[in-house]
Design an enzyme around this catalytic site. Structure first.
Site, PDB file in Angstrom:
ATOM      1  N   LYS A  13      62.465  36.898  32.952  1.00 16.33           N
ATOM      2  CA  LYS A  13      63.256  37.746  34.189  1.00 16.33           C
ATOM      3  C   LYS A  13      64.611  37.968  33.398  1.00 16.33           C
ATOM      4  CE  LYS A  13      65.208  36.798  38.671  1.00 16.33           C
ATOM      5  NZ  LYS A  13      65.425  36.021  40.013  1.00 16.33           N
ATOM      6  N   SER A  39      63.818  37.622  44.461  1.00 24.47           N
ATOM      7  CA  SER A  39      64.489  38.267  43.438  1.00 24.47           C
ATOM      8  C   SER A  39      63.608  38.594  42.252  1.00 24.47           C
ATOM      9  CB  SER A  39      65.871  38.181  43.236  1.00 24.47           C
ATOM     10  OG  SER A  39      65.849  36.933  42.346  1.00 24.47           O
ATOM     11  N   SER A  47      63.230  32.832  45.269  1.00 24.06           N
ATOM     12  CA  SER A  47      62.990  34.187  44.504  1.00 24.06           C
ATOM     13  C   SER A  47      61.739  34.050  43.463  1.00 24.06           C
ATOM     14  CB  SER A  47      64.193  34.349  43.713  1.00 24.06           C
ATOM     15  OG  SER A  47      65.261  34.823  44.719  1.00 24.06           O
TER      16      SER A  47
END
Length: 492
Positions: free
Chosen positions: A79, A154, A178
């Site tokens: 990420k 997210s 997330s």
């Protein structure tokens, strides 16, 4: 060779050790899939083919010399919230669109230390603030199960990448759901460990008392392998937990040998999480999964938790307050985006921040600044901290009568990109996941079925502090008798 992206982490590890394929071949396979299909998905912000092949060659040397770790030579995606030396680390924001990190986050370094291969950095909601991956400066990420829908957020880029077969495993971060919510939307297994289990050093902060790194994989076993590498004490992080890390993979494999691995396990089911707002099809799939757990020997017990609406309100006072403080460093002076031709210092600050931050980040900074301001601090922030303690106590009380707690991960399946939802409607997507972050507990999502549109449904399992092994064993036991985790989205 054509179906390498369908193999589990263990199968890939065995294949590398048995010389069925090399790390270079494996890495190239995933890079080719990214090149062919990611234009439609938009899961990566930065792909690092040269770096990946270089690391794969080094991994092949370790494999040839017999010095390999179980994960040596296996590719993964990070990420874009984790600092990666020499690689763009943008946090999905215009503010950091040109920022090349000078150092590695602790978890990135730990992955390199065992010979994992970095394919690139995945997209995310800007500064991890969002539930659908539409707030990324680099454009919305598409759900591989239906390109017109969101992958969740997210960590939507990481989830979409694994669900698309672009990487077998990926890192994510979880501040209010997330990892778990995108895992649910994309039909994956995703785990957020106990707060403090994994170092936050080098992870760009959103809300420091909530943020925790975790993992995505197809299965609980995949997640356990990567979690094993990432976890552990780090003296660079003052909130890091100083204790030995259990061997989750070994425990998971040992648990499989038992005749009835879940015999005597009590699963708490909170009625507050099954009320109004929960989609009926999602509810049906969750209840079927709970029946499967009963068939495996577990017992369902009723427990009571704080109403999800209260946890949601508490989170959206506290997390933006921390974001307001953490994001004050992006001022156009030290690093990050800087506006052109400022007339004075005030203009520099104002325009750099208003041009560099997107609408959702600005909204949360304003919410947080308001909660921390004189006259409102006691009425909002201090009161929310007191409620946070009560929420934690409710979880502790529930665990007196059960081993794990089961809830839906999200109230719905993935919704359409560009759906005209208000911010508060979007925030409701995290209504079942946020309580875990307020209490610092470990939790995971695993796929348990599909809705009428063939979109994945996720079950959330919540554990007591430091009991990731129970969650992984519970998820693995379910995955031994079902095949939802084996389903993959078909890419054109």
């Amino acid at each position: 060779m054509t179906n390498l992206h369908e193999l589990s982490v263990k199968a890939l590890s065995d294949g590398l050790k048995n010389k069925q394929f090399s790390s270079v071949e494996l890495t190239q396979h995933f890079l080719d899939r990214i090149a062919k299909h990611d234009k439609a998905i938009n899961s990566f912000i930065t792909v690092t083919p040269e770096l990946a092949i270089k690391q794969a060659k080094q991994a092949d040397e370790l494999l040839a010399n017999g010095n390999a770790h179980a994960l040596t030579g296996i590719p993964l995606a990070h990420k874009d919230i984790f600092n990666t030396e020499g690689v763009l680390t943008t946090c999905g924001s215009k503010m950091l669109a040109n920022f090349v990190s000078p150092y590695n986050a602790t978890i990135v370094q730990k992955c390199l230390d065992v010979g994992l291969v970095t394919l690139g950095k995945t997209s995310m909601d800007e500064f991890a603030m969002g539930s659908d991956n539409e707030s990324s400066y680099f454009g919305a990420v598409h759900n591989p199960w239906d390109l017109s829908r969101v992958p969740g957020g997210s960590s939507g880029g990481s989830a979409a990448a694994v669900a698309s077969g672009f990487a077998p495993i990926a890192t994510g971060s979880d501040t209010g759901g997330s990892i778990r919510q995108p895992a649910s939307f994309c039909g994956l297994t995703g785990i957020k460990p106990t707060y403090g289990r994994i170092s936050r050093f080098g992870m760009i902060a959103y809300a420091s008392s909530f943020d925790q790194a975790g993992t995505f994989g197809k299965t609980a076993e995949d997640c356990a392998y990567l979690l094993q590498v990432m976890a552990g004490y780090d003296n660079k992080d003052s909130t890091s937990y100083n204790a030995d890390v259990p061997n989750w993979v070994e425990k998971l494999h040992a648990n499989r040998q038992a005749d009835k691995p879940l015999q005597g396990v009590k699963i708490g089911v909170p009625t507050e999480y099954f009320g109004e707002g929960l989609n009926e099809t999602v509810k049906t799939q969750i209840n079927q999964a709970l029946k499967q757990y009963e068939a495996l020997g577990a017992t369902l017990v009723d427990v009571s938790l704080t109403k999800p609406e209260i946890t949601l309100a508490t989170y959206y006072l506290l997390a933006p307050a921390e974001a307001s403080s953490n994001l004050s460093r992006y001022d156009g002076v030290r690093y990050g985006y800087r506006c052109e031709n400022p007339s004075d210092l005030t203009d520099l600050y104002t325009r750099s921040r208003s041009e560099g931050f997107g609408a959702e980040v600005q909204r949360r900074i304003l919410m947080g600044t308001y909660a921390l301001s004189a006259g409102y601090f006691d009425a909002y922030y201090v009161k929310a901290q007191k409620v946070r303690r009560l929420i934690s106590q409710d979880f502790a009380k529930a665990f007196e009568s059960c081993d794990v707690i089961a809830t839906p991960t999200a109230p719905t399946t993935a919704y359409k990109i560009g759906a005209s939802l208000t911010p508060s409607e979007i925030y409701m997507g995290d209504v079942y996941t946020i309580g875990v972050n307020l209490a610092g507990l470990p939790a995971m999502s695993l796929p348990v079925g599909f809705d009428d549109n063939h979109l994945p449904v996720g079950l959330q399992l919540i554990g007591n502090h430091w009991q990731e092994d129970k969650l992984l064993n519970m998820a693995d036991a379910y995955q031994q008798v079902t095949d939802f985790h084996q389903k993959m989205a078909t890419l054109a």
